[in-house]
Write a protein that holds these residues in place. Structure first.
Motif, PDB file in Angstrom:
ATOM      1  N   THR A 100      13.223  -9.561  -0.940  1.00  0.00           N
ATOM      2  CA  THR A 100      13.544 -10.389  -0.311  1.00  0.00           C
ATOM      3  C   THR A 100      14.580 -10.568   0.657  1.00  0.00           C
ATOM      4  O   THR A 100      14.131 -11.079   1.958  1.00  0.00           O
ATOM      5  N   ILE A 106       4.223  13.295  -4.269  1.00  0.00           N
ATOM      6  CA  ILE A 106       5.331  12.189  -4.452  1.00  0.00           C
ATOM      7  C   ILE A 106       5.741  11.651  -6.036  1.00  0.00           C
ATOM      8  O   ILE A 106       6.942  11.569  -5.921  1.00  0.00           O
ATOM      9  N   LYS A 128       3.697   1.785  -4.800  1.00  0.00           N
ATOM     10  CA  LYS A 128       4.416   1.333  -5.888  1.00  0.00           C
ATOM     11  C   LYS A 128       3.785   1.265  -7.274  1.00  0.00           C
ATOM     12  O   LYS A 128       4.234   1.914  -8.224  1.00  0.00           O
ATOM     13  N   SER A 129       2.626   0.585  -7.186  1.00  0.00           N
ATOM     14  CA  SER A 129       1.790   0.256  -8.435  1.00  0.00           C
ATOM     15  C   SER A 129       1.387   1.431  -8.993  1.00  0.00           C
ATOM     16  O   SER A 129       1.545   2.024 -10.204  1.00  0.00           O
ATOM     17  N   ARG A 171       8.897  -4.102  -7.048  1.00  0.00           N
ATOM     18  CA  ARG A 171       9.494  -5.033  -6.093  1.00  0.00           C
ATOM     19  C   ARG A 171      10.762  -5.715  -6.902  1.00  0.00           C
ATOM     20  O   ARG A 171      10.500  -6.000  -8.086  1.00  0.00           O
ATOM     21  N   ASP A 228      -4.461 -11.992   0.987  1.00  0.00           N
ATOM     22  CA  ASP A 228      -3.394 -13.009   0.509  1.00  0.00           C
ATOM     23  C   ASP A 228      -2.649 -13.493   1.698  1.00  0.00           C
ATOM     24  O   ASP A 228      -2.709 -12.877   2.840  1.00  0.00           O
ATOM     25  N   ARG A 248      12.262 -14.628  -9.978  1.00  0.00           N
ATOM     26  CA  ARG A 248      13.328 -13.623 -10.369  1.00  0.00           C
ATOM     27  C   ARG A 248      14.100 -14.205 -11.538  1.00  0.00           C
ATOM     28  O   ARG A 248      14.364 -13.218 -12.351  1.00  0.00           O
ATOM     29  N   GLY A 286       0.929  -1.120  -0.089  1.00  0.00           N
ATOM     30  CA  GLY A 286       0.012   0.102   0.069  1.00  0.00           C
ATOM     31  C   GLY A 286       0.746   1.324   0.091  1.00  0.00           C
ATOM     32  O   GLY A 286       0.313   2.395   0.079  1.00  0.00           O
ATOM     33  N   LYS A 325       0.342  13.588  -0.626  1.00  0.00           N
ATOM     34  CA  LYS A 325      -0.366  13.667  -1.940  1.00  0.00           C
ATOM     35  C   LYS A 325       0.489  13.119  -3.034  1.00  0.00           C
ATOM     36  O   LYS A 325       1.616  13.215  -3.303  1.00  0.00           O
ATOM     37  N   GLU A 359       7.075  -8.149  -9.227  1.00  0.00           N
ATOM     38  CA  GLU A 359       7.549  -9.426  -8.684  1.00  0.00           C
ATOM     39  C   GLU A 359       6.732  -9.620  -7.353  1.00  0.00           C
ATOM     40  O   GLU A 359       6.505  -8.925  -6.675  1.00  0.00           O
ATOM     41  N   MET A 418      10.437 -17.270  -4.515  1.00  0.00           N
ATOM     42  CA  MET A 418      10.566 -15.761  -5.008  1.00  0.00           C
ATOM     43  C   MET A 418      11.598 -15.736  -6.036  1.00  0.00           C
ATOM     44  O   MET A 418      11.744 -14.734  -6.774  1.00  0.00           O
TER      45      MET A 418
END
Ligand code: Z5A
Length: 218
Positions: free
Chosen positions: A102, A199, A16-17, A97, A159, A75, A13, A195, A39, A71
Protein backbone atom coordinates in the motif's frame (compact mmCIF):
# COMPACT_ATOMS: atom_id res chain seq x y z
CA UNK A 1 1.28 -14.69 19.25
CA UNK A 2 3.57 -17.70 19.08
CA UNK A 3 3.67 -18.13 15.28
CA UNK A 4 5.85 -16.52 12.66
CA UNK A 5 4.60 -13.91 10.20
CA UNK A 6 6.51 -13.43 6.95
CA UNK A 7 5.43 -11.19 4.08
CA UNK A 8 6.68 -11.14 0.49
CA UNK A 9 6.84 -7.88 -1.44
CA UNK A 10 8.06 -6.65 -4.79
CA UNK A 11 6.88 -5.61 -8.22
CA UNK A 12 4.76 -8.00 -10.29
CA UNK A 13 6.46 -11.12 -11.55
CA UNK A 14 9.23 -10.84 -8.94
CA UNK A 15 8.52 -14.44 -7.90
CA UNK A 16 6.51 -13.93 -4.72
CA UNK A 17 3.99 -16.72 -5.41
CA UNK A 18 6.75 -19.06 -6.58
CA UNK A 19 8.81 -18.57 -3.43
CA UNK A 20 5.87 -18.71 -1.05
CA UNK A 21 5.09 -22.13 -2.54
CA UNK A 22 8.72 -23.32 -2.29
CA UNK A 23 9.19 -22.00 1.24
CA UNK A 24 5.98 -23.58 2.47
CA UNK A 25 7.01 -26.95 0.97
CA UNK A 26 10.31 -26.67 2.81
CA UNK A 27 8.64 -25.71 6.08
CA UNK A 28 6.01 -28.45 5.82
CA UNK A 29 8.75 -31.04 5.32
CA UNK A 30 10.17 -29.81 8.63
CA UNK A 31 6.79 -30.44 10.26
CA UNK A 32 5.60 -26.82 10.42
CA UNK A 33 2.00 -25.80 9.91
CA UNK A 34 1.99 -23.18 7.18
CA UNK A 35 -0.72 -20.77 6.05
CA UNK A 36 -0.34 -19.28 2.55
CA UNK A 37 -2.23 -16.04 1.99
CA UNK A 38 -2.46 -13.27 -0.56
CA UNK A 39 -3.44 -9.63 -0.59
CA UNK A 40 -5.79 -8.28 -1.59
CA UNK A 41 -7.83 -11.39 -0.76
CA UNK A 42 -7.38 -14.34 1.55
CA UNK A 43 -10.94 -14.31 2.94
CA UNK A 44 -14.30 -14.62 1.13
CA UNK A 45 -14.85 -10.87 1.56
CA UNK A 46 -11.27 -10.08 0.56
CA UNK A 47 -11.51 -12.17 -2.61
CA UNK A 48 -14.61 -10.19 -3.67
CA UNK A 49 -12.72 -6.96 -3.02
CA UNK A 50 -9.77 -8.35 -5.02
CA UNK A 51 -12.06 -8.89 -7.99
CA UNK A 52 -13.39 -5.33 -7.71
CA UNK A 53 -9.86 -3.94 -7.53
CA UNK A 54 -8.43 -5.94 -10.40
CA UNK A 55 -11.06 -6.95 -12.93
CA UNK A 56 -14.57 -5.61 -12.30
CA UNK A 57 -15.72 -3.04 -14.90
CA UNK A 58 -17.00 -0.86 -12.02
CA UNK A 59 -13.36 -0.42 -10.97
CA UNK A 60 -12.37 1.33 -14.21
CA UNK A 61 -12.57 4.87 -12.87
CA UNK A 62 -11.51 3.99 -9.35
CA UNK A 63 -9.89 6.88 -7.49
CA UNK A 64 -6.60 6.34 -5.60
CA UNK A 65 -8.44 7.05 -2.34
CA UNK A 66 -11.07 4.38 -3.05
CA UNK A 67 -8.25 1.97 -3.97
CA UNK A 68 -6.49 2.73 -0.69
CA UNK A 69 -9.62 2.06 1.34
CA UNK A 70 -10.53 -1.14 -0.50
CA UNK A 71 -7.02 -2.57 -0.06
CA UNK A 72 -7.27 -1.88 3.65
CA UNK A 73 -10.83 -3.20 3.98
CA UNK A 74 -9.55 -6.50 2.61
CA UNK A 75 -6.57 -6.33 4.98
CA UNK A 76 -8.63 -5.51 8.09
CA UNK A 77 -10.72 -8.62 7.44
CA UNK A 78 -7.70 -10.83 6.72
CA UNK A 79 -5.86 -9.77 9.87
CA UNK A 80 -8.79 -10.49 12.18
CA UNK A 81 -10.33 -13.50 10.44
CA UNK A 82 -7.18 -15.39 9.52
CA UNK A 83 -3.75 -13.97 10.39
CA UNK A 84 -4.23 -13.31 14.09
CA UNK A 85 -5.86 -16.69 14.87
CA UNK A 86 -3.24 -18.54 12.80
CA UNK A 87 -0.36 -16.84 14.61
CA UNK A 88 -2.01 -17.44 17.98
CA UNK A 89 -2.13 -21.13 17.04
CA UNK A 90 1.62 -21.11 16.35
CA UNK A 91 1.44 -21.35 12.55
CA UNK A 92 3.88 -19.89 10.05
CA UNK A 93 1.95 -17.35 7.98
CA UNK A 94 3.31 -16.49 4.53
CA UNK A 95 1.54 -13.56 2.92
CA UNK A 96 1.88 -12.50 -0.73
CA UNK A 97 1.98 -8.70 -0.21
CA UNK A 98 0.89 -6.77 2.91
CA UNK A 99 0.91 -3.13 3.98
CA UNK A 100 4.24 -2.25 2.34
CA UNK A 101 2.46 -2.72 -0.99
CA UNK A 102 0.00 0.00 0.00
CA UNK A 103 2.83 2.40 0.84
CA UNK A 104 4.59 1.54 -2.44
CA UNK A 105 1.56 1.44 -4.80
CA UNK A 106 -1.00 3.86 -3.35
CA UNK A 107 1.59 6.11 -1.66
CA UNK A 108 4.59 6.28 -3.98
CA UNK A 109 2.87 4.94 -7.12
CA UNK A 110 -0.46 6.80 -7.07
CA UNK A 111 1.02 9.76 -5.23
CA UNK A 112 -1.23 9.75 -2.15
CA UNK A 113 0.22 11.60 0.83
CA UNK A 114 1.79 9.11 3.25
CA UNK A 115 0.21 11.12 6.10
CA UNK A 116 -3.14 9.93 4.71
CA UNK A 117 -2.00 6.38 3.89
CA UNK A 118 -0.29 5.46 7.16
CA UNK A 119 -3.20 5.94 9.62
CA UNK A 120 -5.48 3.90 7.36
CA UNK A 121 -2.93 1.09 7.27
CA UNK A 122 -2.61 1.33 11.05
CA UNK A 123 -6.39 0.94 11.46
CA UNK A 124 -6.38 -2.18 9.28
CA UNK A 125 -3.26 -3.80 10.70
CA UNK A 126 -3.25 -2.90 14.40
CA UNK A 127 -0.32 -4.62 16.09
CA UNK A 128 0.08 -7.20 13.31
CA UNK A 129 3.54 -6.22 12.03
CA UNK A 130 5.41 -8.95 10.12
CA UNK A 131 8.45 -10.50 11.81
CA UNK A 132 10.18 -10.53 8.43
CA UNK A 133 9.45 -8.98 5.04
CA UNK A 134 11.27 -10.26 1.99
CA UNK A 135 11.46 -7.68 -0.77
CA UNK A 136 12.10 -9.72 -3.91
CA UNK A 137 13.84 -7.36 -6.26
CA UNK A 138 14.05 -7.70 -10.03
CA UNK A 139 14.74 -4.97 -12.59
CA UNK A 140 11.50 -3.66 -14.13
CA UNK A 141 12.40 -5.12 -17.54
CA UNK A 142 12.50 -8.61 -15.96
CA UNK A 143 9.23 -7.95 -14.15
CA UNK A 144 7.56 -6.97 -17.45
CA UNK A 145 8.91 -9.87 -19.47
CA UNK A 146 7.83 -12.43 -16.82
CA UNK A 147 4.34 -10.95 -16.80
CA UNK A 148 4.10 -11.00 -20.58
CA UNK A 149 5.31 -14.57 -20.89
CA UNK A 150 2.86 -15.68 -18.21
CA UNK A 151 0.02 -13.84 -19.98
CA UNK A 152 0.95 -15.54 -23.26
CA UNK A 153 1.13 -18.96 -21.58
CA UNK A 154 -2.17 -18.61 -19.72
CA UNK A 155 -3.98 -16.32 -22.19
CA UNK A 156 -5.10 -14.18 -19.22
CA UNK A 157 -6.06 -10.53 -19.88
CA UNK A 158 -4.11 -7.75 -18.12
CA UNK A 159 -5.69 -6.52 -14.87
CA UNK A 160 -6.24 -2.85 -13.95
CA UNK A 161 -2.78 -2.59 -12.35
CA UNK A 162 -0.97 -4.29 -15.20
CA UNK A 163 -2.40 -1.70 -17.59
CA UNK A 164 -0.54 1.10 -15.75
CA UNK A 165 2.31 2.90 -17.46
CA UNK A 166 5.97 2.16 -16.81
CA UNK A 167 6.55 5.37 -14.82
CA UNK A 168 3.99 4.13 -12.27
CA UNK A 169 5.99 0.93 -11.72
CA UNK A 170 9.22 2.96 -11.50
CA UNK A 171 7.70 4.98 -8.65
CA UNK A 172 6.47 1.77 -6.98
CA UNK A 173 9.94 0.23 -7.20
CA UNK A 174 11.51 3.36 -5.70
CA UNK A 175 8.86 3.15 -2.97
CA UNK A 176 9.89 -0.39 -2.03
CA UNK A 177 13.55 0.64 -1.94
CA UNK A 178 12.71 3.56 0.35
CA UNK A 179 10.77 1.25 2.69
CA UNK A 180 13.64 -1.27 2.77
CA UNK A 181 16.18 1.47 3.52
CA UNK A 182 14.02 2.82 6.36
CA UNK A 183 13.44 -0.56 8.04
CA UNK A 184 16.51 -2.72 7.35
CA UNK A 185 15.85 -5.01 10.30
CA UNK A 186 12.39 -6.12 9.20
CA UNK A 187 12.70 -5.72 5.42
CA UNK A 188 15.37 -7.77 3.67
CA UNK A 189 16.14 -7.28 0.00
CA UNK A 190 16.59 -10.50 -1.98
CA UNK A 191 17.96 -10.35 -5.54
CA UNK A 192 15.26 -12.32 -7.36
CA UNK A 193 16.65 -12.12 -10.88
CA UNK A 194 18.73 -15.34 -10.86
CA UNK A 195 17.89 -19.04 -10.73
CA UNK A 196 14.83 -20.03 -8.68
CA UNK A 197 16.78 -22.56 -6.52
CA UNK A 198 19.46 -19.99 -5.62
CA UNK A 199 16.81 -17.42 -4.67
CA UNK A 200 15.03 -20.01 -2.51
CA UNK A 201 18.31 -20.65 -0.68
CA UNK A 202 18.87 -16.90 -0.19
CA UNK A 203 15.38 -16.66 1.31
CA UNK A 204 16.09 -19.58 3.64
CA UNK A 205 19.14 -17.74 5.00
CA UNK A 206 16.74 -15.11 6.37
CA UNK A 207 14.02 -17.49 7.56
CA UNK A 208 16.01 -20.22 9.34
CA UNK A 209 17.45 -18.07 12.18
CA UNK A 210 14.02 -16.58 12.88
CA UNK A 211 12.53 -20.05 13.25
CA UNK A 212 15.30 -21.11 15.62
CA UNK A 213 14.81 -17.97 17.67
CA UNK A 214 11.08 -18.56 17.95
CA UNK A 215 11.53 -22.22 18.89
CA UNK A 216 13.91 -21.24 21.69
CA UNK A 217 11.44 -18.66 23.02
CA UNK A 218 8.29 -20.82 22.79
N1 Z5A B 1 -1.68 -3.93 -4.60
C1 Z5A B 1 -1.74 -2.59 -4.27
O1 Z5A B 1 -1.77 -1.74 -5.16
N2 Z5A B 1 -1.78 -2.24 -2.96
C2 Z5A B 1 -1.80 -3.15 -1.96
O2 Z5A B 1 -1.86 -2.78 -0.78
C3 Z5A B 1 -1.74 -4.54 -2.33
C4 Z5A B 1 -1.69 -4.88 -3.65
C5 Z5A B 1 -1.77 -5.58 -1.25
C6 Z5A B 1 -2.16 -7.66 -6.88
O3 Z5A B 1 -1.83 -8.36 -7.99
C7 Z5A B 1 -2.09 -6.21 -7.26
O4 Z5A B 1 -2.53 -5.41 -6.21
C8 Z5A B 1 -0.66 -5.83 -7.53
C9 Z5A B 1 -0.34 -4.73 -6.55
C10 Z5A B 1 -1.66 -4.31 -6.03
N3 Z5A B 1 -0.61 -5.34 -8.85
N4 Z5A B 1 0.39 -5.15 -9.53
N5 Z5A B 1 1.19 -4.95 -10.24
P1 Z5A B 1 -1.53 -9.90 -8.04
O5 Z5A B 1 -1.61 -10.51 -6.69
O6 Z5A B 1 -2.35 -10.50 -9.13
O7 Z5A B 1 -0.12 -9.90 -8.67
P2 Z5A B 1 1.28 -9.60 -8.08
O8 Z5A B 1 1.26 -9.50 -6.62
O9 Z5A B 1 1.83 -8.45 -8.81
O10 Z5A B 1 2.06 -10.93 -8.34
P3 Z5A B 1 2.39 -11.72 -9.64
O11 Z5A B 1 2.35 -10.92 -10.90
O12 Z5A B 1 1.55 -12.94 -9.59
O13 Z5A B 1 3.89 -12.00 -9.46
P4 Z5A B 1 4.74 -12.87 -8.42
O14 Z5A B 1 3.87 -13.65 -7.52
O15 Z5A B 1 5.73 -11.97 -7.76
O16 Z5A B 1 5.54 -13.83 -9.37
P5 Z5A B 1 5.31 -15.38 -9.74
O17 Z5A B 1 3.87 -15.60 -10.08
O18 Z5A B 1 5.92 -16.22 -8.71
O19 Z5A B 1 6.20 -15.45 -11.02
C11 Z5A B 1 5.82 -14.80 -12.22
C12 Z5A B 1 6.34 -15.66 -13.42
O20 Z5A B 1 7.75 -15.63 -13.44
C13 Z5A B 1 5.92 -17.14 -13.34
O21 Z5A B 1 5.69 -17.59 -14.64
C14 Z5A B 1 7.17 -17.81 -12.73
O22 Z5A B 1 7.29 -19.15 -13.10
C15 Z5A B 1 8.28 -16.95 -13.32
N6 Z5A B 1 9.45 -16.87 -12.43
C16 Z5A B 1 9.46 -16.66 -11.08
N7 Z5A B 1 10.73 -16.61 -10.62
C17 Z5A B 1 11.53 -16.78 -11.70
C18 Z5A B 1 12.95 -16.82 -11.86
N8 Z5A B 1 13.78 -16.67 -10.84
N9 Z5A B 1 13.43 -17.00 -13.10
C19 Z5A B 1 12.59 -17.13 -14.16
N10 Z5A B 1 11.24 -17.12 -14.09
C20 Z5A B 1 10.72 -16.93 -12.86
Amino acid sequence: MSGLFITFEGTEGAGKSTHIRLLSERLRKLGRTVRELREPGGTPLGEEIRHLLKHHPAGRGMTPEAELLLMNASRAQLVREVIRPALDAGEVVLCDRFFDSTVAYQGHGRGLDLKLVEPIIAAAVGEMIPHLTLFLHVPLAVSESRRLSRQNEQGAPADRFEESERTFFERVERGFKTIAAAEPKRVRIVDASGKIEAIADAIWVHVEPLLKNRDERN
